[in-house]
Structure formats: structure tokens, C-alpha cells
Design a protein around this motif. Structure first.
Motif, short mmCIF file in Angstrom:
data_model
loop_
_atom_site.label_atom_id
_atom_site.label_comp_id
_atom_site.label_asym_id
_atom_site.label_seq_id
_atom_site.Cartn_x
_atom_site.Cartn_y
_atom_site.Cartn_z
N GLY A 159 21.09 21.68 28.49
CA GLY A 159 21.91 22.48 29.64
C GLY A 159 21.63 22.06 31.06
N PRO A 160 22.42 21.85 31.68
CA PRO A 160 22.02 21.65 33.05
C PRO A 160 21.61 23.01 34.12
CG PRO A 160 24.40 21.79 33.03
CD PRO A 160 24.01 21.92 31.81
N GLY A 161 21.03 22.75 34.88
CA GLY A 161 20.58 24.00 35.99
C GLY A 161 21.80 24.56 36.40
N PRO A 162 21.78 25.77 36.95
CA PRO A 162 23.03 26.36 37.39
C PRO A 162 23.35 25.51 38.95
CG PRO A 162 21.12 27.76 38.10
CD PRO A 162 20.51 26.78 37.04
N ARG A 163 22.67 24.92 39.68
CA ARG A 163 23.12 24.08 40.96
C ARG A 163 23.69 22.75 40.43
NH1 ARG A 163 19.15 27.61 41.12
NH2 ARG A 163 18.67 28.63 43.02
N ASP A 164 23.21 22.13 39.23
CA ASP A 164 23.76 20.92 38.97
C ASP A 164 25.02 21.14 38.13
OD1 ASP A 164 21.57 19.45 39.69
OD2 ASP A 164 20.48 19.75 37.66
N GLY A 165 25.32 22.39 37.57
CA GLY A 165 26.48 22.68 36.76
C GLY A 165 27.73 22.90 37.91
N LEU A 166 27.16 23.64 38.82
CA LEU A 166 28.24 23.76 39.92
C LEU A 166 28.80 22.33 40.57
CD1 LEU A 166 29.75 25.64 42.18
CD2 LEU A 166 27.76 25.41 43.49
#
Length: 227
Positions: A159-166
Motif C-alpha cells: 500500500g502507498p503512503g498517505p501522501r502518495d495516495g493523495l
């Protein structure tokens, strides 16, 4: 007797639908090989926080998000790592309208990176004693460590980090990846600078070097899927 509690045939089978669903859920959250994925994930997240701490300690300009975390820290008294955790959690709320799905790596990213930043800053020797050469060394090490860390945790595929997911969520709504990333990082740098975060040559060096270095390390750190 058939149906009696002592009859082996009446006991639940280990391959019951319930155990099958549990196994399927585990494979979704943490696919095999599990240990290798966890080692890559948590080593990568710890190194990511350590790399950020090196950039902060160098005081030549932090990475874009840490500029924001620094600025918020200076106005509130909370640590940079604490703000990293808070911002990461808030960003995950933005995933809801963007219909992004967090993974084990996403939740771990929110917590572990912030803790690693604070822990590394606590034990890291003050670079001022070594002057500009040591600060420049911290800066270079921070960029390389962050690139290695990126390869580790992305290679775990949890899973991506929260910043990458944004970023990917906005890209899925019509923006290009480049426009989404640039827009987000320019915004956080400007806001962080206005709050008192450190922007300098280190910020520029990070922005120019992290992409090419990550491109080198990500394929080398990628976990091979079982055949």
C-alpha cells in the motif's frame, strides 16, 4: 453415534468456509512471502524517517513535507514527527472522497515514519560542531537514505503512503501524476515556509535528486512475487 459431540465427523473442519475467508483476508492484507514484505516495509519506513531527520538536522532545507511539519512544530511546540503523524492521518481522511484504499503499508507509514524522525533527531549528533562539511554530509546522506527507503517500502507492495495516495487519487480524477505531485509539493513548501519551515538549497537538491535515485533503487528493492 452420528452427530454426537465425540464424533470426529461432527467437529468443525480446518478447511471450513470461515477459515477459508480468514485466510483469503490475510492474503489480501499481507500476501506471501509475509516475512520478507514486513522486513522491507518496516525497514523502509524507519529509513524514510531517518532520511528526513538527516535533512532537518542539516538545516540546509528539508524535504517538502518536512518543511510543513517543521513550520507547524515551531508554532505549536509539538515535535516534527508528531506533526508527520497528524498530517498523515488527516490525509487519509482525504482518501475517502478520492476512493483510495489504504493497505497495511499506508497505516504503518503514518505511525512509523513520524516516530523514526523524532527518534533519529534525538540521537543524531549536532552537525553544527562539524560545520558546513558535516551539514552537507547530512544532506547528501539524507537524500540517499530516503531514496533507498522509498525502494524498500514501495518494493514491499503493501500500500502507498498517505501522501502518495493523495497524489494518485488526484491523478485518477484527471490530473497527470506530474501535475498532482508538483501542485501538492509546491503548496506544502509554500505553506511550510510561511510557517517558518526551513527552505533552502537542500530542498532544491532533494527535489532534483530524489526522483532519479528512487528510479535506481525501486527496481532493485522490489520483492519478487511467488510463482
Amino acid at each position: 453415534m452420528p452427530g454426537s459431540p465425540t464424533n470426529p465427523a461432527s467437529r468443525p473442519s480446518s478447511s471450513s468456509p470461515r477459515s477459508g475467508r480468514a485466510a483469503a483476508l490475510l492474503d489480501t492484507v499481507l500476501p506471501r512471502p509475509r516475512l520478507s514484505r514486513l522486513v522491507r516495509l518496516f525497514a523502509g519506513l524507519h529509513l524514510f524517517g531517518a532520511g528526513g531527520a538527516l535533512l532537518i538536522a542539516a538545516d540546509l532545507g528539508s524535504s517538502p513535507w518536512d518543511v510543513l511539519h517543521q513550520g507547524l512544530s515551531r508554532h505549536t511546540g509539538l515535535s516534527v514527527g508528531t506533526w508527520s503523524i497528524i498530517i498523515g492521518a488527516l490525509l487519509m481522511l482525504l482518501w475517502i472522497p478520492l476512493r483510495q484504499r489504504p493497505g497495511l503499508g499506508t497505516v504503518s507509514n503514518v505511525v512509523v515514519v513520524g516516530l523514526s524522525v523524532d527518534a533519529t533527531l534525538w540521537w543524531l549528533p549536532d552537525p553544527e560542531a562539524g560545520g558546513l562539511p558535516l551539514r552537507a554530509g547530512y544532506l547528501a546522506a539524507g537524500i540517499v537514505v530516503t531514496a533507498v527507503a522509498t525502494g524498500c517500502y514501495i518494493g514491499a507492495r503493501l500500500g502507498p503512503g498517505p501522501r502518495d495516495g493523495l497524489m494518485t487519487g488526484l491523478a485518477a480524477r484527471g490530473l497527470s501524476i506530474r501535475a498532482a505531485r508538483t501542485g501538492i509539493e509546491v503548496s506544502v513548501v509554500v505553506l511550510g515556509f510561511l510557517l517558518g519551515g526551513t527552505v533552502g538549497l537542500g530542498t532544491l537538491a532533494f527535489a532534483l535528486a530524489i526522483g532519479p535515485l528512487a528510479q535506481v533503487f525501486i527496481p532493485r528493492m522490489r520483492l519478487r512475487e511467488p510463482e
